[in-house]
Design a protein around this motif. Structure first.
Motif, PDB file in Angstrom:
ATOM      1  N   LEU A   1       0.839  -1.185   0.000  1.00 38.25           N
ATOM      2  CA  LEU A   1       0.000   0.000   0.000  1.00 38.25           C
ATOM      3  C   LEU A   1       0.882   1.245   0.000  1.00 38.25           C
ATOM      4  O   LEU A   1       1.379   1.668   1.041  1.00 38.25           O
ATOM      5  CB  LEU A   1      -0.928   0.000   1.214  1.00 38.25           C
ATOM      6  N   ASP A   2       1.076   1.823  -1.190  1.00 44.78           N
ATOM      7  CA  ASP A   2       1.846   3.056  -1.267  1.00 44.78           C
ATOM      8  C   ASP A   2       0.905   4.240  -1.029  1.00 44.78           C
ATOM      9  O   ASP A   2      -0.266   4.080  -0.701  1.00 44.78           O
ATOM     10  CB  ASP A   2       2.560   3.177  -2.618  1.00 44.78           C
ATOM     11  N   THR A   3       1.420   5.441  -1.217  1.00 39.32           N
ATOM     12  CA  THR A   3       0.630   6.644  -0.946  1.00 39.32           C
ATOM     13  C   THR A   3      -0.648   6.672  -1.776  1.00 39.32           C
ATOM     14  O   THR A   3      -1.708   7.086  -1.307  1.00 39.32           O
ATOM     15  CB  THR A   3       1.466   7.910  -1.249  1.00 39.32           C
ATOM     16  N   GLU A   4      -0.570   6.187  -3.018  1.00 34.33           N
ATOM     17  CA  GLU A   4      -1.723   6.237  -3.909  1.00 34.33           C
ATOM     18  C   GLU A   4      -2.770   5.178  -3.593  1.00 34.33           C
ATOM     19  O   GLU A   4      -3.945   5.355  -3.894  1.00 34.33           O
ATOM     20  CB  GLU A   4      -1.262   6.085  -5.369  1.00 34.33           C
ATOM     21  N   SER A   5      -2.346   4.048  -3.021  1.00 31.89           N
ATOM     22  CA  SER A   5      -3.284   2.945  -2.822  1.00 31.89           C
ATOM     23  C   SER A   5      -3.752   2.787  -1.382  1.00 31.89           C
ATOM     24  O   SER A   5      -4.563   1.910  -1.098  1.00 31.89           O
ATOM     25  CB  SER A   5      -2.645   1.629  -3.283  1.00 31.89           C
ATOM     26  N   LYS A   6      -3.288   3.634  -0.481  1.00 33.41           N
ATOM     27  CA  LYS A   6      -3.761   3.561   0.896  1.00 33.41           C
ATOM     28  C   LYS A   6      -5.175   4.123   0.974  1.00 33.41           C
ATOM     29  O   LYS A   6      -5.472   5.176   0.411  1.00 33.41           O
ATOM     30  CB  LYS A   6      -2.835   4.348   1.828  1.00 33.41           C
ATOM     31  N   PRO A   7      -6.066   3.428   1.685  1.00 40.33           N
ATOM     32  CA  PRO A   7      -7.418   3.954   1.879  1.00 40.33           C
ATOM     33  C   PRO A   7      -7.370   5.333   2.527  1.00 40.33           C
ATOM     34  O   PRO A   7      -6.651   5.550   3.497  1.00 40.33           O
ATOM     35  CB  PRO A   7      -8.070   2.927   2.802  1.00 40.33           C
ATOM     36  N   HIS A   8      -8.131   6.269   1.951  1.00 38.43           N
ATOM     37  CA  HIS A   8      -8.128   7.622   2.484  1.00 38.43           C
ATOM     38  C   HIS A   8      -9.010   7.691   3.727  1.00 38.43           C
ATOM     39  O   HIS A   8     -10.231   7.588   3.646  1.00 38.43           O
ATOM     40  CB  HIS A   8      -8.634   8.612   1.431  1.00 38.43           C
ATOM     41  N   ILE A   9      -8.386   7.857   4.893  1.00 35.00           N
ATOM     42  CA  ILE A   9      -9.111   7.943   6.144  1.00 35.00           C
ATOM     43  C   ILE A   9      -9.104   9.398   6.595  1.00 35.00           C
ATOM     44  O   ILE A   9      -8.043   9.980   6.815  1.00 35.00           O
ATOM     45  CB  ILE A   9      -8.466   7.050   7.222  1.00 35.00           C
ATOM     46  N   HIS A  10     -10.286   9.988   6.686  1.00 36.20           N
ATOM     47  CA  HIS A  10     -10.397  11.390   7.073  1.00 36.20           C
ATOM     48  C   HIS A  10     -10.873  11.487   8.509  1.00 36.20           C
ATOM     49  O   HIS A  10     -11.924  10.954   8.860  1.00 36.20           O
ATOM     50  CB  HIS A  10     -11.373  12.122   6.153  1.00 36.20           C
ATOM     51  N   GLY A  11     -10.114  12.175   9.333  1.00 37.46           N
ATOM     52  CA  GLY A  11     -10.492  12.344  10.725  1.00 37.46           C
ATOM     53  C   GLY A  11     -11.357  13.560  10.960  1.00 37.46           C
ATOM     54  O   GLY A  11     -12.030  13.662  11.981  1.00 37.46           O
ATOM     55  N   LYS A  12     -11.343  14.493  10.005  1.00 39.15           N
ATOM     56  CA  LYS A  12     -12.125  15.721  10.155  1.00 39.15           C
ATOM     57  C   LYS A  12     -13.302  15.705   9.199  1.00 39.15           C
ATOM     58  O   LYS A  12     -13.168  15.391   8.023  1.00 39.15           O
ATOM     59  CB  LYS A  12     -11.234  16.944   9.898  1.00 39.15           C
TER      60      LYS A  12
END
Length: 356
Positions: free
Chosen positions: A255-266
């Protein structure tokens, strides 16, 4: 076929309801946050054409084999010829989970799949066996390859597993890797009829499944989707990267930067992401098509994500059709995650329906 463990997945009954109500045979059904692929498999079995994507490359490996399943006879024949006693250097940290011989079997199997993929020789039988093995990596019974640990939809860290072993005074025992794969394969395939196989053959289009972000559906032509049923990440409630670290290792997924699930805390960041997704959905969904977004209430019930989804849909130019709320009571399994009714976790399903 549906019972493949994955964190934060919904049951097949949820997409089935909307598929029955808002689509007909031959229609195209999309899930842009497909996860383990519940919507896709449900749609294909119902005679629809399945489309889906997820930013995590692991997800393709979980759903494609179930949309293109081999026979149990072919699975057993392939297992019979596989030599799992390769000359591999054991990854010592994983001995917290596995007996040395079990780990040797798994590392040999892992290298076999990686090499087959490099050689462009990985076929449907290989893909199926890899998927089944991936779901057996860790769990809380002797039906899994590992020593006792948390339920199979989450792999704890090595340090955490070592603590579990000390607390329970346990050590990994040998597991019959081939036998466990064969048994789980039989369970998944046992109710698959010839009619089901024909439906899957019609509904599975390899070009309709991608590893990509939900914000970019440029690979789908305009106005080609009839129905969307999906569930985005609930902000930072689930860490998909950490939960799937062992599965990604086994499947050779980095999982590189492009394939990591985008987790938003805000919440504003999450809303902006959903506006982008909904704008893309408004482009690919036909006029009059339905978009069903399943979310929940989080932060001890103080944050109702359907309110944010409604605002995002308005920004994307979608028409709100209705909001459905399904309250639920958790079973004892939820105690593993520290979830209690009306106090922690997600205590209700909230589905927002938009009409394009």
């Amino acid at each position: 076929m549906q019972e493949v463990p994955y964190r934060a997945c919904f049951k097949a009954e949820l997409p089935q309801y909307f598929i029955d109500r808002y689509s007909k045979e031959g229609d195209a059904v999309l899930d842009p946050f497909m996860g383990r692929g519940t919507t896709l498999l449900t749609a294909a079995l119902a005679g629809r054409v399945a489309y889906g994507c997820d930013i995590n490359p692991l997800c393709e490996r979980m759903i494609i084999p179930r949309l293109d399943p081999p026979s149990q006879t072919d699975v057993l024949a392939r297992l019979e010829i596989l030599d799992l006693c390769g000359n591999v250097e054991l990854r010592e940290d994983l001995l917290a989970f596995y007996h040395p011989e079990t780990l040797r079997n798994l590392q040999t199997l892992r290298e076999y799949f990686i090499q087959r993929e490099k050689d462009h020789a990985l076929d449907a039988v290989d893909a199926w066996i890899r998927m089944v093995a991936t779901t057996r990596l860790t769990g809380h019974s002797n039906g899994f390859f590992s020593v006792y640990t948390l339920p199979p939809n989450q792999a704890v860290s090595v340090d955490s597993q070592q603590k579990i072993n000390l607390r329970l005074k346990q050590a990994p025992e040998p597991r019959a890797v081939k036998n466990l794969i064969a048994k789980k394969s039989a369970q998944l395939l046992r109710d698959l009829s010839e009619e089901n196989r024909k439906a899957l053959a019609h509904g599975f289009k390899r070009r309709g499944i991608r590893t990509s972000a939900a914000q970019d559906l440029s690979w789908i032509p305009k106005r080609t989707i009839d129905l969307v049923v999906t569930s985005p990440p609930f902000l930072d409630e689930v860490d998909y990267e950490s939960d799937n670290w062992l599965r990604c290792w086994f499947c050779g997924v980095e999982l590189d930067t492009e394939s990591k699930p985008h987790i938003h805390g805000k919440l504003p960041d999450w809303e902006a992401m959903m506006v982008s997704v909904l704008k893309e959905l408004s482009r690919v969904v036909r006029r009059g098509g339905i978009i069903a977004i399943e979310v929940g209430e989080i932060r001890k019930g103080k944050l109702h994500l359907e309110e944010t989804i409604l605002a995002a849909g308005d920004s994307a130019g979608l028409k709100t059709k209705e909001v459905l709320v399904n309250r639920q009571h958790f079973t004892k399994t939820s105690n593993c995650w520290g979830i209690q009714n009306q106090t922690k976790g997600t205590n209700s399903n909230r589905i927002v329906l938009f009409e394009n």
